[in-house]
Motif scaffolding. Structure first.
Motif, PDB file in Angstrom:
ATOM      1  N   GLN A   1      -0.949   7.956   7.147  1.00 45.29           N
ATOM      2  CA  GLN A   1       0.341   7.386   7.558  1.00 45.29           C
ATOM      3  C   GLN A   1       0.878   8.090   8.811  1.00 45.29           C
ATOM      4  OE1 GLN A   1       1.419   4.523   5.799  1.00 45.29           O
ATOM      5  NE2 GLN A   1      -0.644   4.998   5.127  1.00 45.29           N
TER       6      GLN A   1
ATOM      7  N   PRO B   1       1.603   1.151   9.816  1.00 48.40           N
ATOM      8  CA  PRO B   1       0.953   1.971   8.786  1.00 48.40           C
ATOM      9  C   PRO B   1      -0.103   1.176   8.023  1.00 48.40           C
ATOM     10  CG  PRO B   1       3.355   2.034   8.560  1.00 48.40           C
ATOM     11  CD  PRO B   1       3.035   1.006   9.594  1.00 48.40           C
TER      12      PRO B   1
ATOM     13  N   HIS C   1      -2.979   1.451   4.662  1.00 51.32           N
ATOM     14  CA  HIS C   1      -3.390   2.196   3.472  1.00 51.32           C
ATOM     15  C   HIS C   1      -4.857   2.563   3.675  1.00 51.32           C
ATOM     16  CE1 HIS C   1      -4.437   3.247  -0.618  1.00 51.32           C
ATOM     17  NE2 HIS C   1      -3.130   3.323  -0.869  1.00 51.32           N
TER      18      HIS C   1
END
Length: 175
Positions: free
Chosen positions: A104, A114, A116
């Motif tokens: 992040q 951002p 994951h």
């Protein structure tokens, strides 16, 4: 990669982690679980413990090996160098949450939305298939037992892959 280009400990560690994510499609828990004894730089392999506590060995490319070697060299001078975990930080071995936070932070520094870390897995699967890798080998590399996972991970870009391959496989070519 540009935000991880420096010579410092965190830059080298973070570049090595991101490189290994992109190169192998590891799950975040698999990445966090890698120990110093699990990595073989000479053979360019890492042994990970996947879902169901199943172990598998994954190969990585020379570029990833270089990133990991640079990290390991500087890691040897770190206060937590005696930790068994490959990835270490200020308080010892990095957890899945620590790796997530790093990704992040690096996205923010790079000025991108951002992501994951699991998105690296999806991207890996898509690019593996788009590059000509076969589904059976992808299943082995990712640790999937079901072909449904190939469909699930590859579905988001399956149409694009089919369109790109059309020129290569169209029956009209050469007539």
């Amino acid at each position: 990669f540009k935000v991880c280009a420096g010579p410092g400990f965190e830059e080298r560690r973070d570049k090595a982690i991101i490189s290994l994510f992109i190169d192998t499609g590891l799950r975040i828990s698999e990445m966090a679980g890698i120990g110093m004894d699990d990595i073989d730089l000479e053979e360019r392999e890492v042994v990970v413990l996947g879902k169901g506590r199943r172990q598998r060995a994954l190969r990585f490319v020379k570029e990833t090996r270089s990133d990991i070697q640079r990290y390991v060299l500087i890691r040897a001078k770190h206060p937590h160098a005696d930790e068994s975990a490959l990835w270490i930080g200020k308080r010892g071995g990095l957890t899945s949450n620590g790796i997530y936070q790093m990704v992040q932070r690096r996205c923010e520094e790079a000025g991108i939305a951002p992501i994951h870390p699991h998105q690296f897995r999806h991207t890996f699967a898509h690019l593996y298939l788009a590059g000509g890798g076969n589904e059976g080998d992808l299943m082995k590399v990712t640790g999937w037992r079901s072909r449904q996972m190939v469909d699930r991970y590859g579905a988001s870009a399956a149409g694009a892959r089919a369109r790109e391959r059309h020129d290569e496989f169209s029956p009209r070519r050469g007539l």
